[in-house]
Design a protein around this motif. Structure first.
Motif, PDB file in Angstrom:
ATOM      1  N   ALA A   1      22.243  28.545  51.234  1.00  0.00           N
ATOM      2  CA  ALA A   1      23.767  29.011  51.411  1.00  0.00           C
ATOM      3  C   ALA A   1      24.627  28.405  50.226  1.00  0.00           C
ATOM      4  CB  ALA A   1      24.186  28.854  52.730  1.00  0.00           C
TER       5      ALA A   1
ATOM      6  N   GLN B   1      36.174  24.947  54.768  1.00  0.00           N
ATOM      7  CA  GLN B   1      36.285  26.476  54.468  1.00  0.00           C
ATOM      8  C   GLN B   1      35.034  26.956  53.942  1.00  0.00           C
ATOM      9  OE1 GLN B   1      39.260  26.488  51.252  1.00  0.00           O
ATOM     10  NE2 GLN B   1      40.860  27.337  52.453  1.00  0.00           N
TER      11      GLN B   1
ATOM     12  N   SER C   1      33.086  29.562  56.640  1.00  0.00           N
ATOM     13  CA  SER C   1      32.836  30.842  55.886  1.00  0.00           C
ATOM     14  C   SER C   1      31.378  31.103  55.899  1.00  0.00           C
ATOM     15  CB  SER C   1      33.665  31.128  54.411  1.00  0.00           C
ATOM     16  OG  SER C   1      32.746  30.163  53.754  1.00  0.00           O
ATOM     17  N   THR C   2      30.601  30.232  55.721  1.00  0.00           N
ATOM     18  CA  THR C   2      29.153  30.385  55.942  1.00  0.00           C
ATOM     19  C   THR C   2      28.604  30.898  56.992  1.00  0.00           C
ATOM     20  OG1 THR C   2      28.751  28.824  53.926  1.00  0.00           O
ATOM     21  CG2 THR C   2      26.864  29.291  55.110  1.00  0.00           C
TER      22      THR C   2
ATOM     23  N   GLU D   1      30.211  32.211  59.373  1.00  0.00           N
ATOM     24  CA  GLU D   1      30.806  33.476  59.905  1.00  0.00           C
ATOM     25  C   GLU D   1      29.775  34.664  59.198  1.00  0.00           C
ATOM     26  OE1 GLU D   1      34.906  36.328  60.148  1.00  0.00           O
ATOM     27  OE2 GLU D   1      34.683  34.297  58.491  1.00  0.00           O
ATOM     28  N   ARG D   2      29.370  34.400  57.873  1.00  0.00           N
ATOM     29  CA  ARG D   2      28.811  35.342  56.947  1.00  0.00           C
ATOM     30  C   ARG D   2      27.409  35.310  57.427  1.00  0.00           C
ATOM     31  NH1 ARG D   2      26.377  34.125  52.351  1.00  0.00           N
ATOM     32  NH2 ARG D   2      27.525  32.105  52.145  1.00  0.00           N
ATOM     33  N   LEU D   3      26.643  34.246  57.894  1.00  0.00           N
ATOM     34  CA  LEU D   3      25.342  34.065  57.899  1.00  0.00           C
ATOM     35  C   LEU D   3      24.827  34.118  59.436  1.00  0.00           C
ATOM     36  CD1 LEU D   3      24.374  31.870  55.158  1.00  0.00           C
ATOM     37  CD2 LEU D   3      24.107  34.366  55.082  1.00  0.00           C
TER      38      LEU D   3
ATOM     39  N   GLY E   1      27.280  34.894  62.010  1.00  0.00           N
ATOM     40  CA  GLY E   1      28.472  35.620  62.781  1.00  0.00           C
ATOM     41  C   GLY E   1      29.110  34.965  63.616  1.00  0.00           C
ATOM     42  N   CYS E   2      29.433  33.752  63.477  1.00  0.00           N
ATOM     43  CA  CYS E   2      30.277  32.696  64.151  1.00  0.00           C
ATOM     44  C   CYS E   2      31.676  32.999  63.936  1.00  0.00           C
ATOM     45  CB  CYS E   2      29.991  31.461  63.712  1.00  0.00           C
ATOM     46  SG  CYS E   2      30.698  30.348  64.928  1.00  0.00           S
TER      47      CYS E   2
ATOM     48  N   CYS F   1      25.634  31.814  68.725  1.00  0.00           N
ATOM     49  CA  CYS F   1      25.414  32.452  67.850  1.00  0.00           C
ATOM     50  C   CYS F   1      24.003  32.393  67.106  1.00  0.00           C
ATOM     51  CB  CYS F   1      26.520  32.427  66.482  1.00  0.00           C
ATOM     52  SG  CYS F   1      28.245  33.116  67.048  1.00  0.00           S
TER      53      CYS F   1
ATOM     54  N   LYS G   1      20.713  34.874  67.315  1.00  0.00           N
ATOM     55  CA  LYS G   1      20.062  35.202  66.085  1.00  0.00           C
ATOM     56  C   LYS G   1      18.570  34.699  66.314  1.00  0.00           C
ATOM     57  CE  LYS G   1      23.300  36.106  62.634  1.00  0.00           C
ATOM     58  NZ  LYS G   1      23.013  37.460  62.758  1.00  0.00           N
TER      59      LYS G   1
END
Length: 159
Positions: free
Chosen positions: A88, A104, A108-109, A111-113, A115-116, A146, A150
């Protein structure tokens, strides 16, 4: 050594009774909760901290010993996220003096990968001398949940 954590959901129980004459029987009064039912909050917190230590151990610049000051520059968050999503971002380019950027990137990583949800605000975190341990602990719990969802972290099945 493998570290296994349990996902425990605790729901508050409220007992409302209008019967003021209710008296517990001697058996009810001395009955104790089973100690093996679920790990207590202190044990869960320590297990999660140990899990964080184990997952970030190979990363330079990370020394996790609590849920507050150990996370203040964002590097520990980045290391933990990077451990599960190594492609990532380039961990070696992170700068501990750029805490806001690190927060950040990690959030953001995640959240994106994973789903957190971004439960923490980088702006708030950089304003504090060190993050509030309850906020960090809550975020790490959610990140862990999360990852479990996954299939990236295995947990023991409970009967």
């Amino acid at each position: 050594p493998a570290i296994v954590l349990f996902h425990v959901t605790i729901k508050p129980i409220s007992v409302l009774s209008t019967n003021k004459d209710f008296k517990a029987s001697p058996a009810q009064a001395t009955q104790k909760c089973p100690t093996s039912a679920a790990p207590n909050a202190k044990n869960v917190k320590q297990m999660l901290l140990d899990w964080c230590k184990a997952k970030t151990e190979p990363y330079g610049g990370v020394d996790i010993h609590n849920f507050s000051s150990s996370w203040k520059d964002g590097i520990a968050f980045c290391a933990l996220v990077h451990r599960f999503f190594p492609d990532a971002f380039e961990y070696s380019t992170l700068n501990p003096n750029k805490a806001k950027d690190n927060f950040q990137l990690a959030f953001s990583t995640a959240e994106r990968l994973a789903g957190c949800p971004p439960l923490l605000d980088p702006e708030d975190l950089v304003r504090m001398k060190e993050p509030d341990w309850k906020c960090v602990y809550t975020y790490i719990q959610e990140f862990y949940r999360c990852l479990v969802e996954k299939g990236l972290v295995k947990t023991k099945k409970r009967a």
